[in-house]
Design a protein around this motif. Structure first.
Motif, mmCIF file in Angstrom:
data_model
loop_
_atom_site.group_PDB
_atom_site.id
_atom_site.type_symbol
_atom_site.label_atom_id
_atom_site.label_comp_id
_atom_site.label_asym_id
_atom_site.label_seq_id
_atom_site.Cartn_x
_atom_site.Cartn_y
_atom_site.Cartn_z
ATOM 1 N N VAL A 22 0.869 -1.164 0.000
ATOM 2 C CA VAL A 22 0.000 0.000 0.000
ATOM 3 C C VAL A 22 0.913 1.222 0.000
ATOM 4 O O VAL A 22 1.810 1.333 0.839
ATOM 5 N N THR A 23 0.703 2.126 -0.946
ATOM 6 C CA THR A 23 1.502 3.348 -1.027
ATOM 7 C C THR A 23 0.709 4.492 -0.409
ATOM 8 O O THR A 23 -0.435 4.725 -0.780
ATOM 9 N N VAL A 24 1.339 5.170 0.529
ATOM 10 C CA VAL A 24 0.732 6.319 1.204
ATOM 11 C C VAL A 24 1.614 7.529 0.897
ATOM 12 O O VAL A 24 2.820 7.499 1.148
ATOM 13 N N THR A 32 3.231 18.354 -7.350
ATOM 14 C CA THR A 32 2.721 17.094 -7.900
ATOM 15 C C THR A 32 3.465 15.888 -7.344
ATOM 16 O O THR A 32 2.919 14.794 -7.304
ATOM 17 N N GLU A 33 4.697 16.098 -6.919
ATOM 18 C CA GLU A 33 5.487 15.007 -6.342
ATOM 19 C C GLU A 33 5.253 14.955 -4.837
ATOM 20 O O GLU A 33 5.128 15.995 -4.195
ATOM 21 N N PRO A 34 5.224 13.747 -4.267
ATOM 22 C CA PRO A 34 4.988 13.663 -2.823
ATOM 23 C C PRO A 34 6.142 14.234 -2.006
ATOM 24 O O PRO A 34 7.310 14.036 -2.338
ATOM 25 N N ALA A 35 5.782 14.938 -0.941
ATOM 26 C CA ALA A 35 6.781 15.423 0.014
ATOM 27 C C ALA A 35 7.179 14.280 0.945
ATOM 28 O O ALA A 35 8.291 14.239 1.448
ATOM 29 N N TYR A 36 6.235 13.354 1.173
ATOM 30 C CA TYR A 36 6.450 12.200 2.039
ATOM 31 C C TYR A 36 5.800 10.989 1.387
ATOM 32 O O TYR A 36 4.750 11.116 0.751
ATOM 33 N N GLU A 37 6.433 9.833 1.556
ATOM 34 C CA GLU A 37 5.869 8.598 0.993
ATOM 35 C C GLU A 37 6.244 7.425 1.896
ATOM 36 O O GLU A 37 7.367 7.357 2.395
ATOM 37 N N ALA A 38 5.293 6.535 2.089
ATOM 38 C CA ALA A 38 5.538 5.314 2.865
ATOM 39 C C ALA A 38 4.930 4.140 2.111
ATOM 40 O O ALA A 38 3.875 4.278 1.477
ATOM 41 N N ILE A 39 5.600 3.017 2.166
ATOM 42 C CA ILE A 39 5.081 1.765 1.622
ATOM 43 C C ILE A 39 4.826 0.862 2.824
ATOM 44 O O ILE A 39 5.746 0.599 3.608
ATOM 45 N N VAL A 40 3.583 0.424 2.970
ATOM 46 C CA VAL A 40 3.220 -0.435 4.091
ATOM 47 C C VAL A 40 2.577 -1.711 3.546
ATOM 48 O O VAL A 40 2.165 -1.765 2.386
ATOM 49 N N LYS A 60 -2.785 10.705 -0.272
ATOM 50 C CA LYS A 60 -3.140 9.809 -1.368
ATOM 51 C C LYS A 60 -2.751 8.386 -0.972
ATOM 52 O O LYS A 60 -1.617 8.150 -0.539
ATOM 53 N N VAL A 61 -3.695 7.444 -1.118
ATOM 54 C CA VAL A 61 -3.461 6.052 -0.754
ATOM 55 C C VAL A 61 -3.840 5.175 -1.948
ATOM 56 O O VAL A 61 -4.930 5.319 -2.501
#
Length: 153
Positions: A22-24, A32-40, A60-61
């Motif tokens: 899951v990409t958060v 347009t580009e994420p400032a933060y991103e996590a893959i869970v 955005k998820v």
């Protein structure tokens, strides 16, 4: 010196395979580009972004086979908790499974008997991923429920 910003965190609930990622993302307003991103991973997965500066963001998820989720959030001086549930594409009624009940709900919508107005539910109805909900979506969902096809690809 302590880093400026607050924590943005929450739990993502999803369905289907619990081994799919899951990409958060947290996207700052005007970018347009994420400032933060996590893959869970998992059907109930925690995410957190530490030290997020105040401002306006889009959360955005995304997960394969699920309708994407986006929501505007405001980050101020306090930690932000945003729990999100994302649903399988085709899960019209949002109960976590794709069944004949979803097919019936979509058929009633297409026939204009019971119009679905909820934006998130409409996104789950668009199994053809063409931006609209039509009889083509109904046909594809019927084929899926009847196990003629195993995905909406």
């Amino acid at each position: 010196m302590k880093a400026k910003g607050v924590e943005v965190s929450g739990t993502i609930t999803s369905y289907g395979s619990d081994s799919e990622s899951v990409t958060v993302q947290l996207i700052e307003a005007g970018h347009t580009e994420p400032a933060y991103e996590a893959i869970v991973f998992g059907n109930s997965a925690a995410y957190f972004f530490p030290t997020v500066p105040s401002g306006e963001y889009t959360l955005k998820v995304e997960k394969t086979g699920h309708a994407p989720f986006t929501k505007g959030i405001t980050v101020g001086n306090s930690n932000v908790t945003e729990n999100v549930t994302i649903y399988l594409i085709g899960d019209v009624n949002g109960d976590g499974a794709i069944t004949a009940d979803d097919l019936t709900a979509l058929a009633r919508h297409v026939a204009k008997i019971s119009i679905i107005t909820d934006t998130a539910a409409l996104a789950r109805c668009d199994v053809t991923n063409d931006g609209s909900v039509t009889a083509d979506d109904l046909t594809m969902l019927a084929r899926y429920v009847a196990k003629i096809i195993s995905s909406f690809d």
